[in-house]
Write an enzyme that holds these catalytic residues in place. Structure first.
Site, PDB file in Angstrom:
ATOM      1  N   SER A   1       0.787  -1.008   0.195  1.00 27.47           N
ATOM      2  CA  SER A   1      -0.202  -0.031   0.103  1.00 27.47           C
ATOM      3  C   SER A   1       0.895   1.199  -0.124  1.00 27.47           C
ATOM      4  O   SER A   1       2.075   1.082   0.312  1.00 27.47           O
ATOM      5  CB  SER A   1      -0.745  -0.078   1.386  1.00 27.47           C
ATOM      6  OG  SER A   1      -0.184   0.486   2.308  1.00 27.47           O
ATOM      7  N   LYS A   2       0.411   2.344  -0.429  1.00 27.69           N
ATOM      8  CA  LYS A   2       0.934   3.638  -0.423  1.00 27.69           C
ATOM      9  C   LYS A   2       1.565   3.837   0.995  1.00 27.69           C
ATOM     10  O   LYS A   2       2.610   4.461   1.124  1.00 27.69           O
ATOM     11  CB  LYS A   2       0.159   4.859  -0.935  1.00 27.69           C
ATOM     12  CG  LYS A   2      -0.071   4.877  -2.581  1.00 27.69           C
ATOM     13  CD  LYS A   2       0.806   6.057  -2.865  1.00 27.69           C
ATOM     14  CE  LYS A   2       1.310   5.875  -4.359  1.00 27.69           C
ATOM     15  NZ  LYS A   2       0.390   5.722  -5.392  1.00 27.69           N
ATOM     16  N   ARG A   3       0.700   3.756   2.098  1.00 30.10           N
ATOM     17  CA  ARG A   3       1.197   4.051   3.261  1.00 30.10           C
ATOM     18  C   ARG A   3       2.226   3.230   3.826  1.00 30.10           C
ATOM     19  O   ARG A   3       2.734   3.823   4.649  1.00 30.10           O
ATOM     20  CB  ARG A   3      -0.397   4.073   4.205  1.00 30.10           C
ATOM     21  CG  ARG A   3      -1.295   5.297   3.995  1.00 30.10           C
ATOM     22  CD  ARG A   3      -2.252   4.702   4.280  1.00 30.10           C
ATOM     23  NE  ARG A   3      -2.697   4.671   5.776  1.00 30.10           N
ATOM     24  CZ  ARG A   3      -3.189   5.465   6.793  1.00 30.10           C
ATOM     25  NH1 ARG A   3      -3.505   6.655   6.167  1.00 30.10           N
ATOM     26  NH2 ARG A   3      -2.870   5.279   7.907  1.00 30.10           N
TER      27      ARG A   3
ATOM     28  N   ASN B   1       5.370   7.020   4.632  1.00 35.37           N
ATOM     29  CA  ASN B   1       5.910   8.303   4.032  1.00 35.37           C
ATOM     30  C   ASN B   1       6.177   9.582   4.711  1.00 35.37           C
ATOM     31  O   ASN B   1       6.395  10.695   4.313  1.00 35.37           O
ATOM     32  CB  ASN B   1       5.046   8.584   2.481  1.00 35.37           C
ATOM     33  CG  ASN B   1       5.157   7.304   1.765  1.00 35.37           C
ATOM     34  OD1 ASN B   1       6.404   7.028   1.228  1.00 35.37           O
ATOM     35  ND2 ASN B   1       4.233   6.903   1.296  1.00 35.37           N
TER      36      ASN B   1
END
Ligand code: GLU
Length: 517
Positions: free
Chosen positions: A252-254, A329
């Site tokens: 996932s992006k997170r 991030n």
């Protein structure tokens, strides 16, 4: 034989994450292995999402990873420009031709009208497809709309057929074009859609192999239909497997699809990340995993890429409650370090490379990590002989360069004291002073030179004092460092050497008002 030409075509709408970098790497390695060319193309037709900052980060990431492009931004080449927003005139020329050949048509349907039809389809539980309302407009109707300056998109007149994607990794995959419908080639703002621009560019840039993530497989039949409409030769397609995290789920992006530059900050060398990423979906012919760059560049082959998901084991499996709250991030390197899986393949490779690289290189790579270190300034140069020798003795214990500064700081520490009352009380409470004395005596009578020998002395102290675990290690930590937590003691002791260690214990004993003998 025609020259192999691969391309990496990022959209500059974020940082370069591991998935994207793996795609770039496969293209780069395949071009190298086939003695071909690696092209970089910037796909910035989504004007709302594309940013200059992202473009810069992507370029910096590729450079850090050592993937220099043969043609592309900054380098130029015979098929430029290599940024899509600078190629609008080219797309227009091809669009006019398609419309003239009745292979595409202008669609004047308003977005409200289309939205309404989409909702209707949804409410009936059927997939939405454009109904072809504008596909048979008369020349007069078209001219009428154009003279009124009515906004329009350009749609592809999708022929009804079965499209077979003959994929080098996924095998033959069939798609029915009637499930695709007449899709948009040019948006109402005049910008081409992704599927359209990608085909014109891949054809004009003479790309022979399109290697990308499996997420794009479903776009491929659309692209093949456009290639065919123009009579362009088809490139070979290769869709690399999905990358999943330690929990078996898509990154996932997170949590997981982290910027590759974060790995630089975490203290990995770029070759390590490259070597690791090469194995995300590919295996070497002899099963070897740790490989030098030159070897990777010569043995990489798409034929050995697998369809099965590749596991990215760099981060630990997150706890249920962390899944909601953690965003990798937003973390700095220290924060991110807490989520690293210490036993990852990446760490194994990294430790091996840190041991293997010439010490001069390691010194140079270390410099940015020393900028804030609490050591005298003259030792912050990666070529200082003392620094180099400390680094050389500690490197075998490092998985990442970021782990070195605390050891180096301890080595230079002069005004020893207890960092707080807790650290001191660890020494003074219970059997603490007895443990410290025993350890001191044992050091005096031995000549340890390796972490294992120090470990042995620590267990010997445990046997003599009948202490183990916390009540054994904490007093030793306190009397040798004045701290309650921190570095791996056997490694630190080896680095300091017996004499320095002994001296430190004597100083701290004086501060704590105890005697060691
Ligand atoms: N711009 C597309 C992306 O970033 C490229 C896909 C492709 O390689 O065709 O996903």
């Amino acid at each position: 034989m025609t020259e192999v030409r691969t391309r990496f075509a990022p959209s500059p709408s974020g940082f370069l994450h591991v998935g994207g970098a793996r795609t770039a790497l496969f293209n780069y390695l395949y071009a190298k292995a086939m003695k071909g060319k690696f092209i970089l193309r910037v796909e910035d037709t989504d004007q709302d999402r594309s940013t200059e900052a992202s473009f810069k980060i992507i370029l910096e990431s590729l450079k850090w990873l050592g993937m220099e492009w043969d043609e592309g931004p900054g380098v130029g080449g015979p098929h430029g420009p290599y940024t899509q927003s600078e190629r609008l005139h080219i797309y227009k020329e091809y669009t006019d031709k398609l419309i003239g050949d009745r292979k595409a048509y202008r669609c004047f349907c308003s977005s409200e009208e289309l939205e309404g039809k989409k909702k209707q389809a949804e409410s009936m539980g059927i997939p939405y497809l454009y109904d072809g309302k504008c596909s048979e407009l008369t020349e007069e109707e078209i001219q009428n709309n154009l003279s009124k300056k009515a906004p329009y998109t350009v749609r592809f007149r999708t022929p009804n057929k079965i499209v077979i994607v003959d994929d080098m990794i996924q095998g033959k995959v069939k798609f029915e074009s009637k499930l695709i419908g007449d899709f948009i080639l040019v948006k109402s703002d005049g910008f081409p859609s992704y599927n359209y621009a990608v085909v014109i560019d891949d054809a004009l840039m003479q790309i022979t192999h399109v290697i990308r993530g499996v997420g794009h497989l479903s776009n491929t039949p659309r692209q093949i239909l456009i290639f065919e409409a123009f009579g362009f030769p088809l490139p070979r397609f290769a869709h690399a497997s999905e990358i999943v995290g330690s929990d078996g789920k898509k990154l996932s992006k997170r949590a997981g699809a982290t910027s590759v530059l974060a790995f630089r900050e975490l203290g990995y060398l770029s070759e390590t990340l490259r070597n690791y990423m090469a194995l995300l979906g590919w295996t070497s012919p002899d099963g070897k995993e740790y490989m030098e760059d030159s070897e990777l560049c010569s043995v990489f082959d798409i034929e050995r890429c697998s369809k099965s998901p590749a596991t990215f084991d760099v981060f630990k499996k997150l706890k249920e409650e962390e899944k909601e709250t953690v965003d990798f991030n937003k973390l700095d390197a220290a924060g991110l370090s807490d989520y690293l899986n210490p036993k990852s393949k990446l760490n194994w490779m990294s430790n091996k490379l840190i041991r293997d690289v010439p010490i001069e290189r390691l010194g140079k790579e270390m410099e940015p990590f020393l900028a804030d270190a609490k050591i005298p300034n003259e030792y912050k140069s990666g070529t200082h002989p003392t620094l180099v020798s400390i680094l050389d003795s500690v490197r075998v214990y490092l998985d990442r360069l970021i782990q070195a500064p605390p050891y180096i700081e301890e080595f230079f520490l002069e005004d020893l004291g207890f960092e707080n009352d807790e650290a001191k009380s660890l020494l003074l409470e219970g059997n603490g002073t007895i443990v410290a004395k025993t350890f001191y005596e044992q050091i005096l009578s031995a000549n340890p030179t390796s972490p294992d020998q120090y470990k042995e002395i620590m267990s010997g102290t445990g046997e003599k004092t009948a202490e183990k675990g916390r009540t054994l290690f904490m007093p030793i930590r306190s009397i040798t460092t004045g701290k309650s937590h921190g570095l791996e003691l056997p490694i630190l002791f080896t680095l300091l050497g017996k004499e320095k260690l002994q001296k430190r214990m004597e100083i701290l004993a004086k501060v704590a008002n105890i005697t060691l003998n």
